[in-house]
Design an enzyme around this catalytic site. Structure first.
Site, PDB file in Angstrom:
ATOM      1  N   GLY A   1     -12.982 -52.372 -43.600  1.00 19.54           N
ATOM      2  CA  GLY A   1     -13.496 -51.847 -42.575  1.00 19.54           C
ATOM      3  C   GLY A   1     -13.658 -50.238 -44.093  1.00 19.54           C
ATOM      4  O   GLY A   1     -12.973 -49.343 -43.956  1.00 19.54           O
ATOM      5  N   ALA A   2     -14.777 -50.609 -44.813  1.00 22.68           N
ATOM      6  CA  ALA A   2     -14.546 -49.282 -45.664  1.00 22.68           C
ATOM      7  C   ALA A   2     -15.754 -48.616 -46.169  1.00 22.68           C
ATOM      8  O   ALA A   2     -15.765 -47.747 -47.211  1.00 22.68           O
ATOM      9  CB  ALA A   2     -15.003 -50.178 -47.097  1.00 22.68           C
TER      10      ALA A   2
ATOM     11  N   ARG B   1     -16.229 -45.866 -44.438  1.00 22.05           N
ATOM     12  CA  ARG B   1     -16.321 -44.525 -44.683  1.00 22.05           C
ATOM     13  C   ARG B   1     -14.525 -44.894 -44.920  1.00 22.05           C
ATOM     14  O   ARG B   1     -13.750 -45.038 -44.464  1.00 22.05           O
ATOM     15  CB  ARG B   1     -16.266 -43.781 -43.498  1.00 22.05           C
ATOM     16  CG  ARG B   1     -15.589 -44.686 -42.333  1.00 22.05           C
ATOM     17  CD  ARG B   1     -15.578 -43.571 -40.705  1.00 22.05           C
ATOM     18  NE  ARG B   1     -15.011 -44.081 -39.296  1.00 22.05           N
ATOM     19  CZ  ARG B   1     -15.519 -44.093 -38.557  1.00 22.05           C
ATOM     20  NH1 ARG B   1     -16.082 -43.628 -37.943  1.00 22.05           N
ATOM     21  NH2 ARG B   1     -13.969 -43.790 -38.180  1.00 22.05           N
TER      22      ARG B   1
ATOM     23  N   ASN C   1     -16.208 -58.721 -38.024  1.00 16.48           N
ATOM     24  CA  ASN C   1     -15.151 -57.844 -37.332  1.00 16.48           C
ATOM     25  C   ASN C   1     -13.873 -58.729 -37.688  1.00 16.48           C
ATOM     26  O   ASN C   1     -13.798 -59.895 -37.661  1.00 16.48           O
ATOM     27  CB  ASN C   1     -15.660 -58.506 -35.759  1.00 16.48           C
ATOM     28  CG  ASN C   1     -14.621 -57.309 -35.250  1.00 16.48           C
ATOM     29  OD1 ASN C   1     -14.013 -57.536 -35.293  1.00 16.48           O
ATOM     30  ND2 ASN C   1     -14.260 -57.719 -33.563  1.00 16.48           N
TER      31      ASN C   1
ATOM     32  N   ASN D   1      -7.598 -52.873 -44.770  1.00 17.91           N
ATOM     33  CA  ASN D   1      -8.012 -52.149 -44.050  1.00 17.91           C
ATOM     34  C   ASN D   1      -8.232 -51.380 -42.331  1.00 17.91           C
ATOM     35  O   ASN D   1      -7.468 -50.725 -42.117  1.00 17.91           O
ATOM     36  CB  ASN D   1      -7.890 -51.022 -44.692  1.00 17.91           C
ATOM     37  CG  ASN D   1      -8.963 -49.788 -44.923  1.00 17.91           C
ATOM     38  OD1 ASN D   1      -8.016 -48.403 -44.983  1.00 17.91           O
ATOM     39  ND2 ASN D   1     -10.291 -49.170 -44.650  1.00 17.91           N
TER      40      ASN D   1
ATOM     41  N   SER E   1       1.493 -47.425 -41.376  1.00 18.17           N
ATOM     42  CA  SER E   1       1.217 -46.224 -41.287  1.00 18.17           C
ATOM     43  C   SER E   1       3.001 -45.672 -41.466  1.00 18.17           C
ATOM     44  O   SER E   1       3.891 -46.311 -40.658  1.00 18.17           O
ATOM     45  CB  SER E   1       0.825 -45.693 -40.161  1.00 18.17           C
ATOM     46  OG  SER E   1       0.972 -44.886 -39.804  1.00 18.17           O
TER      47      SER E   1
ATOM     48  N   TYR F   1       0.041 -48.201 -31.596  1.00 15.84           N
ATOM     49  CA  TYR F   1      -0.398 -48.444 -33.249  1.00 15.84           C
ATOM     50  C   TYR F   1       0.912 -48.297 -33.264  1.00 15.84           C
ATOM     51  O   TYR F   1       0.723 -49.199 -34.722  1.00 15.84           O
ATOM     52  CB  TYR F   1      -0.821 -46.904 -33.473  1.00 15.84           C
ATOM     53  CG  TYR F   1      -1.351 -46.330 -34.856  1.00 15.84           C
ATOM     54  CD1 TYR F   1      -2.689 -46.655 -34.714  1.00 15.84           C
ATOM     55  CD2 TYR F   1      -1.155 -45.150 -35.591  1.00 15.84           C
ATOM     56  CE1 TYR F   1      -3.162 -46.462 -36.097  1.00 15.84           C
ATOM     57  CE2 TYR F   1      -1.607 -45.194 -36.770  1.00 15.84           C
ATOM     58  CZ  TYR F   1      -2.093 -46.353 -37.214  1.00 15.84           C
ATOM     59  OH  TYR F   1      -2.638 -46.159 -38.218  1.00 15.84           O
TER      60      TYR F   1
ATOM     61  N   ALA G   1       3.422 -50.215 -33.022  1.00 13.48           N
ATOM     62  CA  ALA G   1       3.068 -51.449 -33.066  1.00 13.48           C
ATOM     63  C   ALA G   1       3.080 -52.312 -33.600  1.00 13.48           C
ATOM     64  O   ALA G   1       3.636 -52.954 -34.284  1.00 13.48           O
ATOM     65  CB  ALA G   1       3.793 -52.025 -31.618  1.00 13.48           C
TER      66      ALA G   1
ATOM     67  N   LYS H   1       1.639 -51.417 -36.457  1.00 15.87           N
ATOM     68  CA  LYS H   1       1.981 -50.974 -37.822  1.00 15.87           C
ATOM     69  C   LYS H   1       2.917 -51.275 -38.540  1.00 15.87           C
ATOM     70  O   LYS H   1       3.047 -51.709 -39.472  1.00 15.87           O
ATOM     71  CB  LYS H   1       1.549 -48.825 -38.467  1.00 15.87           C
ATOM     72  CG  LYS H   1      -0.100 -48.966 -38.132  1.00 15.87           C
ATOM     73  CD  LYS H   1      -0.948 -49.276 -38.806  1.00 15.87           C
ATOM     74  CE  LYS H   1      -2.117 -49.141 -38.722  1.00 15.87           C
ATOM     75  NZ  LYS H   1      -3.362 -49.433 -39.788  1.00 15.87           N
TER      76      LYS H   1
HETATM   77  P1  NAI Z   1     -11.259 -44.401 -40.241  1.00 16.43           P
HETATM   78  O1  NAI Z   1     -11.520 -44.353 -38.804  1.00 16.43           O
HETATM   79  O2  NAI Z   1     -12.112 -43.528 -40.826  1.00 16.43           O
HETATM   80  O3  NAI Z   1     -11.491 -45.770 -40.453  1.00 16.43           O
HETATM   81  C1  NAI Z   1     -11.629 -47.145 -40.455  1.00 16.43           C
HETATM   82  C2  NAI Z   1     -12.269 -48.070 -40.564  1.00 16.43           C
HETATM   83  O4  NAI Z   1     -11.805 -49.295 -39.728  1.00 16.43           O
HETATM   84  C3  NAI Z   1     -13.998 -47.527 -40.075  1.00 16.43           C
HETATM   85  O5  NAI Z   1     -14.737 -47.635 -41.113  1.00 16.43           O
HETATM   86  C4  NAI Z   1     -14.324 -48.830 -38.898  1.00 16.43           C
HETATM   87  O6  NAI Z   1     -15.319 -49.324 -38.858  1.00 16.43           O
HETATM   88  C5  NAI Z   1     -13.380 -49.764 -39.787  1.00 16.43           C
HETATM   89  N1  NAI Z   1     -13.214 -51.324 -38.615  1.00 16.43           N
HETATM   90  C6  NAI Z   1     -11.991 -50.704 -37.012  1.00 16.43           C
HETATM   91  N2  NAI Z   1     -12.109 -51.708 -36.704  1.00 16.43           N
HETATM   92  C7  NAI Z   1     -12.961 -53.155 -37.069  1.00 16.43           C
HETATM   93  C8  NAI Z   1     -13.307 -54.464 -37.021  1.00 16.43           C
HETATM   94  N3  NAI Z   1     -13.072 -54.710 -35.952  1.00 16.43           N
HETATM   95  N4  NAI Z   1     -13.509 -55.065 -38.079  1.00 16.43           N
HETATM   96  C9  NAI Z   1     -14.224 -54.240 -39.326  1.00 16.43           C
HETATM   97  N5  NAI Z   1     -12.969 -52.755 -39.263  1.00 16.43           N
HETATM   98  C10 NAI Z   1     -13.227 -52.315 -38.528  1.00 16.43           C
HETATM   99  O7  NAI Z   1      -9.797 -44.104 -40.210  1.00 16.43           O
HETATM  100  P2  NAI Z   1      -8.877 -44.237 -41.892  1.00 16.43           P
HETATM  101  O8  NAI Z   1      -8.247 -43.031 -41.414  1.00 16.43           O
HETATM  102  O9  NAI Z   1      -9.516 -44.896 -43.807  1.00 16.43           O
HETATM  103  O10 NAI Z   1      -8.063 -45.087 -41.946  1.00 16.43           O
HETATM  104  C11 NAI Z   1      -8.151 -46.323 -42.510  1.00 16.43           C
HETATM  105  C12 NAI Z   1      -6.877 -47.371 -42.183  1.00 16.43           C
HETATM  106  O11 NAI Z   1      -6.002 -46.942 -42.905  1.00 16.43           O
HETATM  107  C13 NAI Z   1      -6.411 -48.077 -41.176  1.00 16.43           C
HETATM  108  O12 NAI Z   1      -5.790 -49.000 -40.880  1.00 16.43           O
HETATM  109  C14 NAI Z   1      -5.693 -47.118 -40.749  1.00 16.43           C
HETATM  110  O13 NAI Z   1      -4.441 -46.923 -39.352  1.00 16.43           O
HETATM  111  C15 NAI Z   1      -4.636 -46.524 -41.605  1.00 16.43           C
HETATM  112  N6  NAI Z   1      -3.834 -45.321 -41.750  1.00 16.43           N
HETATM  113  C16 NAI Z   1      -4.922 -43.889 -41.534  1.00 16.43           C
HETATM  114  C17 NAI Z   1      -4.016 -42.227 -41.408  1.00 16.43           C
HETATM  115  C18 NAI Z   1      -4.275 -42.062 -41.317  1.00 16.43           C
HETATM  116  O14 NAI Z   1      -3.894 -41.043 -41.048  1.00 16.43           O
HETATM  117  N7  NAI Z   1      -6.326 -41.168 -41.431  1.00 16.43           N
HETATM  118  C19 NAI Z   1      -2.554 -42.770 -41.546  1.00 16.43           C
HETATM  119  C20 NAI Z   1      -1.659 -43.384 -41.870  1.00 16.43           C
HETATM  120  C21 NAI Z   1      -2.627 -45.166 -41.875  1.00 16.43           C
END
Ligand code: NAI
Length: 251
Positions: free
Chosen positions: A13-14, A16, A66, A93, A145, A158, A160, A162
């Site tokens: 999931g990189a 963005r 996925n 991630n 998280s 969410y 649960a 994490k």
């Molecule tokens: P984001 O929504 O910007 O990025 C998440 C990425 O995961 C996206 O590129 C999305 O397309 C990808 N993704 C979603 N479902 C997927 C799947 N089934 N297979 C492959 N890729 C998939 O979110 P962000 O903020 O960058 O979050 C990254 C990680 O950090 C997540 O696990 C999130 O729960 C965690 N996190 C984020 C926080 C925040 O405040 N933004 C705080 C704590 C944890």
């Protein structure tokens, strides 16, 4: 000094957000990067990131895969091994949130969050430990998280998922420590990404910031620096830990 020279890292999931920041940080430290994106709409961003990583002088490839799908993860990791030859680091991630009060939450919403956030970590870890066991080395980094530690109204699924990641991370550390495979989690607080765009401005943002001792949200790079520590030899004696990168929100 480059900390990951010659290593190969997977980041799910990189395209963005935090994942992108980690891919860029690892590449700047010399790691070759195989990363995933899931939706067609992310393809352009993924292609742009791939080019950016290559311009940093490393090998990089974007895979549409996925993380919630077990057999897709198996195919992805096999493809990475064919292309890159080795696998040293895996950052789980990928994640989503489907926030709702429990009274209104549907079983479908619950299941989707569990599949993407928690089962994905099982799916990927199952695959990456084979080459890591052979190499007698590896670092697995799971994105938990602060909400998994503290809970939050409207985020029971969410939280649960994490919290589940933390239990999984510690168990794998115990199972695979003797093989020199380390398993750690990062528990970020609020990070400025698309996931938290609803918090960006206005009164809500100020209210949340008031609870954070450092008085600001994190950048993706703040989290990537913690991942770099865990991925590199600097973290060689660290396993089974949850590193909170939350500006002190949890104290
Ligand atoms: P984001 O929504 O910007 O990025 C998440 C990425 O995961 C996206 O590129 C999305 O397309 C990808 N993704 C979603 N479902 C997927 C799947 N089934 N297979 C492959 N890729 C998939 O979110 P962000 O903020 O960058 O979050 C990254 C990680 O950090 C997540 O696990 C999130 O729960 C965690 N996190 C984020 C926080 C925040 O405040 N933004 C705080 C704590 C944890």
């Amino acid at each position: 000094m480059k900390l990951l020279e010659g290593k190969t890292a997977i980041v799910t999931g990189a395209a963005r957000g935090i994942g992108e920041a980690i891919a860029l940080k690892f590449a700047a430290h010399g790691a070759n990067i195989a990363f995933t994106y899931v939706s067609d709409s992310s393809r352009d961003k993924a292609t742009a990131l791939e080019a950016k990583l290559v311009s940093l002088g490393v090998k990089a490839k974007a895979y549409q895969s996925n993380a919630a799908d077990f057999s897709a993860c198996e195919t992805f990791v096999n493809d990475v091994l064919k292309e890159f030859g080795t696998l040293d680091i895996c950052v789980n991630n990928a994640g989503i949130s489907k926030d709702n009060l429990l009274l209104r939450m549907t079983p479908e919403q619950w299941d989707e969050v569990m599949q993407v956030n928690l089962k994905s970590v099982f799916n990927m870890t199952k695959q990456v430990i084979r080459p890591m066991m052979k190499a007698k080395a590896g670092s697995i980094i799971n994105m938990s998280s602060v909400i998994g530690e503290m809970g939050n109204a409207g985020q029971s699924s969410y939280a649960a998922s994490k919290a589940g990641i933390i239990g999984f991370t510690k168990s794998i550390a115990k199972e695979l420590g003797s093989r020199n495979i380390r398993s750690n989690a990062i528990a970020p607080g609020f990070v400025e990404t698309d996931m938290t765009s609803y918090l960006k401005d206005g009164e809500g943002a100020e209210k949340y910031k008031a609870d954070i001792p450092l008085g600001r949200f994190a950048s993706g790079e703040d989290i990537a620096n913690v991942a770099l520590f865990l991925a590199s030899d600097l973290g060689n004696y660290v396993t089974g830990q949850v590193i909170s990168a939350c500006g002190g929100l949890n104290i």
